[in-house]
Design an enzyme around this catalytic site. Sequence first.
Site, PDB file in Angstrom:
ATOM      1  N   GLU A 195       0.849  -1.188   0.000  1.00 46.17           N
ATOM      2  CA  GLU A 195       0.000   0.000   0.000  1.00 46.17           C
ATOM      3  C   GLU A 195       0.887   1.242   0.000  1.00 46.17           C
ATOM      4  O   GLU A 195       1.991   1.237   0.550  1.00 46.17           O
ATOM      5  CB  GLU A 195      -0.864  -0.036   1.264  1.00 46.17           C
ATOM      6  CG  GLU A 195      -1.832   1.112   1.439  1.00 46.17           C
ATOM      7  CD  GLU A 195      -2.583   1.037   2.763  1.00 46.17           C
ATOM      8  OE1 GLU A 195      -3.679   1.592   2.844  1.00 46.17           O
ATOM      9  OE2 GLU A 195      -2.051   0.433   3.730  1.00 46.17           O
ATOM     10  N   LYS A 252      -9.810   2.230  -2.090  1.00 47.36           N
ATOM     11  CA  LYS A 252     -10.014   1.642  -0.769  1.00 47.36           C
ATOM     12  C   LYS A 252     -11.346   2.059  -0.155  1.00 47.36           C
ATOM     13  O   LYS A 252     -11.624   3.250   0.002  1.00 47.36           O
ATOM     14  CB  LYS A 252      -8.858   2.058   0.145  1.00 47.36           C
ATOM     15  CG  LYS A 252      -8.851   1.384   1.513  1.00 47.36           C
ATOM     16  CD  LYS A 252      -7.636   1.856   2.295  1.00 47.36           C
ATOM     17  CE  LYS A 252      -7.530   1.195   3.654  1.00 47.36           C
ATOM     18  NZ  LYS A 252      -6.370   1.730   4.420  1.00 47.36           N
ATOM     19  N   CYS A 267      -5.116  -3.310   3.112  1.00 46.92           N
ATOM     20  CA  CYS A 267      -4.826  -3.047   4.521  1.00 46.92           C
ATOM     21  C   CYS A 267      -6.045  -3.206   5.431  1.00 46.92           C
ATOM     22  O   CYS A 267      -6.461  -4.311   5.726  1.00 46.92           O
ATOM     23  CB  CYS A 267      -4.198  -1.652   4.641  1.00 46.92           C
ATOM     24  SG  CYS A 267      -3.277  -1.379   6.184  1.00 46.92           S
TER      25      CYS A 267
END
Length: 276
Positions: free
Chosen positions: A47, A121, A160
């Site tokens: 990321e 995300k 994540c």
Amino acid sequence: MTDGPAPVRVTVAQVVVAQDREVNRRTARDALDEASRARADLLVLPEYASGYDPRGVGPAHAEPLDGPYVTLLRESAGSTGIAVIAGVTLPGSAAAGPPARAVNALVAVDAAGELAGVYRKVHLYDAFGYRESDHLEPGPPDAEPVTLRVGDLTFGVLTCYDLRFPEASRRVVDAGADVLVYPAAWVAGPLKADHWRTLLLARAIENTAAVVGVGMTGPGVTGRSLVAGPDGVVALELGEEETYRTADLDPARVAEVRRANPSLANRRYAVTPARG
């Protein structure tokens, strides 16, 4: 007698990411060189691979999809035949209004250098004293899942903090993923490394999918990248060192585990994205 599907070779780049964009482009080149030496089919970077600040990432770190970082990935993938999944920061939407925010995203680049997908995300890291939403805008939860076909495996991408939401991974598996890929900058802290490892293995077992978790390393983040099979057996696990490692994922093993444990077929609940 015919041969079965060939394993897909994945290089994991557990690297330190700087604020300096040129340094990060050099890191990406080094990672691609290592993947080429390993004869990998896919390279996974963490990321925020294009730029990171442990105090927070926002509009100052953003560059567009036709900017230098993604262009480098696409050109290198096209010249080497190695697909790439990497975390980047994109400019936010003007329609989102003030204050200006950016987008935490993953790009999936195929072996021909084409941009196969962009995942924005969904779950921002507003937890453990952090607030990503102060600087970033979330991706739409009802966007189509992003997958990348490499050889005989389909890789589904999440980022994540998404790891803590099992319905997100199940939705990607419903879209055809055999492998779940989690590039991360997993923030260090009490029990955080334990959570990372436990959740990666849980996502593998419950989805009968292989898992590739690639953690950024360096100050304030945990590293500890991990590759596991669809039965939760660990194939590769790193500490906090900066390193490149390569593992083979076997499509036949995914099929075998799913035949023995048809939990995806046996389930009684579906995933419906939230609105708004």
